[in-house]
Design a protein around this motif. Structure first.
Motif, PDB file in Angstrom:
ATOM      1  N   UNK A   1     -32.214 -19.709  -3.695  1.00  0.00           N
ATOM      2  CA  UNK A   1     -32.364 -20.584  -4.752  1.00  0.00           C
ATOM      3  C   UNK A   1     -32.232 -20.092  -6.192  1.00  0.00           C
ATOM      4  N   UNK A   2     -32.671 -18.568  -6.109  1.00  0.00           N
ATOM      5  CA  UNK A   2     -32.627 -18.018  -7.381  1.00  0.00           C
ATOM      6  C   UNK A   2     -31.189 -17.380  -7.808  1.00  0.00           C
ATOM      7  N   UNK A   3     -30.774 -17.352  -9.052  1.00  0.00           N
ATOM      8  CA  UNK A   3     -29.302 -17.042  -9.326  1.00  0.00           C
ATOM      9  C   UNK A   3     -28.961 -15.558  -9.533  1.00  0.00           C
ATOM     10  N   UNK A   4     -29.392 -15.186 -10.783  1.00  0.00           N
ATOM     11  CA  UNK A   4     -28.997 -13.945 -11.156  1.00  0.00           C
ATOM     12  C   UNK A   4     -30.269 -12.708 -11.002  1.00  0.00           C
ATOM     13  N   UNK A   5     -29.863 -11.717 -11.080  1.00  0.00           N
ATOM     14  CA  UNK A   5     -31.130 -10.940 -10.642  1.00  0.00           C
ATOM     15  C   UNK A   5     -32.232 -10.886 -11.739  1.00  0.00           C
ATOM     16  N   UNK A   6     -31.768 -11.300 -12.832  1.00  0.00           N
ATOM     17  CA  UNK A   6     -32.827 -11.391 -14.026  1.00  0.00           C
ATOM     18  C   UNK A   6     -33.836 -12.666 -13.673  1.00  0.00           C
TER      19      UNK A   6
ATOM     20  N   UNK B   1     -57.097  -6.306  -4.217  1.00  0.00           N
ATOM     21  CA  UNK B   1     -56.342  -7.491  -3.747  1.00  0.00           C
ATOM     22  C   UNK B   1     -55.240  -7.566  -4.653  1.00  0.00           C
ATOM     23  N   UNK B   2     -55.303  -7.054  -5.904  1.00  0.00           N
ATOM     24  CA  UNK B   2     -54.040  -7.126  -6.510  1.00  0.00           C
ATOM     25  C   UNK B   2     -53.053  -6.192  -6.094  1.00  0.00           C
ATOM     26  N   UNK B   3     -53.589  -5.069  -5.470  1.00  0.00           N
ATOM     27  CA  UNK B   3     -52.684  -4.166  -4.914  1.00  0.00           C
ATOM     28  C   UNK B   3     -51.808  -4.660  -3.493  1.00  0.00           C
ATOM     29  N   UNK B   4     -52.857  -5.365  -2.934  1.00  0.00           N
ATOM     30  CA  UNK B   4     -52.088  -6.254  -1.668  1.00  0.00           C
ATOM     31  C   UNK B   4     -50.952  -7.175  -2.052  1.00  0.00           C
ATOM     32  N   UNK B   5     -51.338  -8.126  -3.300  1.00  0.00           N
ATOM     33  CA  UNK B   5     -50.438  -8.913  -3.630  1.00  0.00           C
ATOM     34  C   UNK B   5     -48.873  -8.026  -4.145  1.00  0.00           C
ATOM     35  N   UNK B   6     -49.214  -7.022  -4.575  1.00  0.00           N
ATOM     36  CA  UNK B   6     -47.867  -6.047  -5.147  1.00  0.00           C
ATOM     37  C   UNK B   6     -47.037  -5.563  -3.920  1.00  0.00           C
ATOM     38  N   UNK B   7     -47.967  -5.389  -3.012  1.00  0.00           N
ATOM     39  CA  UNK B   7     -47.393  -5.036  -1.658  1.00  0.00           C
ATOM     40  C   UNK B   7     -46.544  -6.175  -1.033  1.00  0.00           C
ATOM     41  N   UNK B   8     -46.901  -7.317  -1.262  1.00  0.00           N
ATOM     42  CA  UNK B   8     -45.983  -8.309  -0.759  1.00  0.00           C
ATOM     43  C   UNK B   8     -44.695  -8.655  -1.754  1.00  0.00           C
ATOM     44  N   UNK B   9     -44.835  -8.788  -3.149  1.00  0.00           N
ATOM     45  CA  UNK B   9     -44.055  -9.266  -4.044  1.00  0.00           C
ATOM     46  C   UNK B   9     -42.755  -8.239  -4.078  1.00  0.00           C
ATOM     47  N   UNK B  10     -43.328  -6.897  -4.117  1.00  0.00           N
ATOM     48  CA  UNK B  10     -42.392  -5.827  -4.190  1.00  0.00           C
ATOM     49  C   UNK B  10     -41.003  -5.769  -3.327  1.00  0.00           C
ATOM     50  N   UNK B  11     -41.478  -5.639  -1.783  1.00  0.00           N
ATOM     51  CA  UNK B  11     -40.304  -6.184  -1.067  1.00  0.00           C
ATOM     52  C   UNK B  11     -39.755  -7.350  -1.227  1.00  0.00           C
ATOM     53  N   UNK B  12     -40.452  -8.363  -1.345  1.00  0.00           N
ATOM     54  CA  UNK B  12     -39.547  -9.776  -1.591  1.00  0.00           C
ATOM     55  C   UNK B  12     -38.634  -9.593  -2.420  1.00  0.00           C
TER      56      UNK B  12
ATOM     57  N   UNK C   1     -33.022  -9.749  -3.410  1.00  0.00           N
ATOM     58  CA  UNK C   1     -31.797  -8.837  -4.183  1.00  0.00           C
ATOM     59  C   UNK C   1     -30.627  -8.490  -3.496  1.00  0.00           C
ATOM     60  N   UNK C   2     -30.921  -7.908  -2.124  1.00  0.00           N
ATOM     61  CA  UNK C   2     -29.940  -7.500  -1.270  1.00  0.00           C
ATOM     62  C   UNK C   2     -29.545  -8.574  -0.287  1.00  0.00           C
ATOM     63  N   UNK C   3     -30.075  -9.770  -0.073  1.00  0.00           N
ATOM     64  CA  UNK C   3     -30.036 -10.675   0.923  1.00  0.00           C
ATOM     65  C   UNK C   3     -28.265 -10.759   1.150  1.00  0.00           C
ATOM     66  N   UNK C   4     -27.546 -11.073   0.410  1.00  0.00           N
ATOM     67  CA  UNK C   4     -26.305 -11.519   0.591  1.00  0.00           C
ATOM     68  C   UNK C   4     -25.334 -10.204   1.082  1.00  0.00           C
ATOM     69  N   UNK C   5     -25.974  -8.764   0.827  1.00  0.00           N
ATOM     70  CA  UNK C   5     -25.481  -7.990   1.286  1.00  0.00           C
ATOM     71  C   UNK C   5     -25.778  -7.367   2.988  1.00  0.00           C
ATOM     72  N   UNK C   6     -26.704  -7.833   3.169  1.00  0.00           N
ATOM     73  CA  UNK C   6     -27.403  -7.661   4.329  1.00  0.00           C
ATOM     74  C   UNK C   6     -26.577  -8.224   5.680  1.00  0.00           C
ATOM     75  N   UNK C   7     -26.444  -7.186   6.675  1.00  0.00           N
ATOM     76  CA  UNK C   7     -25.478  -8.019   7.932  1.00  0.00           C
ATOM     77  C   UNK C   7     -26.789  -8.237   9.000  1.00  0.00           C
TER      78      UNK C   7
END
Length: 295
Positions: free
Chosen positions: A32-37, A159-170, A175-181
């Motif tokens: 749903x999201x286009x560019x990296x920005x 709890x803010x660090x817990x949220x950062x642990x979720x959003x970072x890998x997300x 960003x790499x989804x289309x390149x993943x096999x």
């Protein structure tokens, strides 16, 4: 309590990859999201939604923990027991959805499915922080650690660090989804296996084992007080000394000059690359067209 923040960060990462919702959000963002920005912007809004839901939980539990600070021994014993129990639940795939007991979650879930744009991303973050049957024991463990903090601000930060642990890998995975096999996506999802007729999942086993280990450490180290610091004292002193040097105005001027030079260099290189095709077209247009004669 550094190990508590590390646990919160890892817990957020593993909650994102929990069996019930593994890679659903990265797939959504990638589609749903286009560019990296735009992806970074949506990631920031998603994290804002997480913070708006999770941090108040931390502040409330931290305040409750500060009231119970006089009963530290009892708090440590209960916290360790709850962590071990939640860890075993996670290992055996026994979950619960905390969103069912939070007022207004149903309305936000419906809004996330009908809205669009940044509002939808914000609602997804607000709901994603507490929703999820498989991630229930993980969030329960982090909330238990937050209670043991005995400080509202420390618990809110956890709890803010817990949220950062979720959003970072997300953001990274999206960003790499289309390149993943298919193989890479299967590895991120983990795999199921059977022992004595019971089915387990690798992500749940790893997460549950980590929570149990933290519970045991919490008990054996007097609430992680006797736990060695992850960053040695001499290293912390060195960082503080260097931090004092950075407060020098001359260092600020040098940093501004360096950053400005880097920005101008990058801009010049990009402008040069963009202008090269135009020069080549002009050169081609100025070349004489060979004449052809008919015999």
């Amino acid at each position: 309590m550094e190990i508590g923040f590390v646990t919160a960060l890892l817990g957020g990462m593993l909650a994102l990859l929990s069996p019930c919702s593994a890679l659903l959000l990265p797939a959504f963002f990638a589609s749903t999201v286009g560019t990296r920005l735009q992806l970074l912007a949506h990631g920031g809004v998603f994290y804002l939604g997480l913070v708006l839901t999770l941090v108040p939980f931390g502040l409330g539990l931290g305040a409750l923990g500060s009231v119970l600070i006089s009963e530290r021994g009892l708090v440590i014993a209960i916290t360790a027991a709850v962590l071990v129990a939640l860890g075993l639940m996670q290992v055996f795939g026994i979950g619960f959805d905390l969103a069912r007991i939070v007022p207004g979650m149903d309305r936000m879930q419906r809004g996330a499915s009908t809205r669009t744009g940044f509002l939808r991303t914000l609602l997804l973050g607000a709901v994603g922080g507490v929703a999820g049957f498989c991630a229930g024991p993980i969030l329960g463990a982090i909330l238990t650690l937050a209670l043991a903090q005995g400080s509202p601000w420390g618990a809110g930060a956890m709890l803010a660090v817990y949220g950062a642990g979720m959003v970072g890998p997300l953001v990274v995975i999206a960003a790499l989804w289309q390149r993943m096999g298919d193989r890479a996506r299967r590895m991120l999802r983990g795999r199921s296996f059977t022992i004595l007729g019971r089915q387990f999942h690798t992500t749940s086993v790893i997460t549950g084992t980590m929570i149990v280990a933290v519970g045991v450490l919490f008990w054996t180290t007097n609430g992680l007080v006797a736990m060695p610091a992850l960053i040695p004292t001499d290293v912390q002193s060195w960082i503080q000394e260097r931090g004092a040097l950075l407060a020098d105005p001359r260092v600020d001027v040098i940093a501004i000059v360096v950053v400005t030079g880097i920005v101008l260099t990058v801009w010049a290189l990009r402008h040069r690359r963009r202008s090269e095709p135009a020069h080549e077209r002009d050169a081609d247009a100025s070349r004489p067209v060979p004449s052809t004669s008919k015999r």
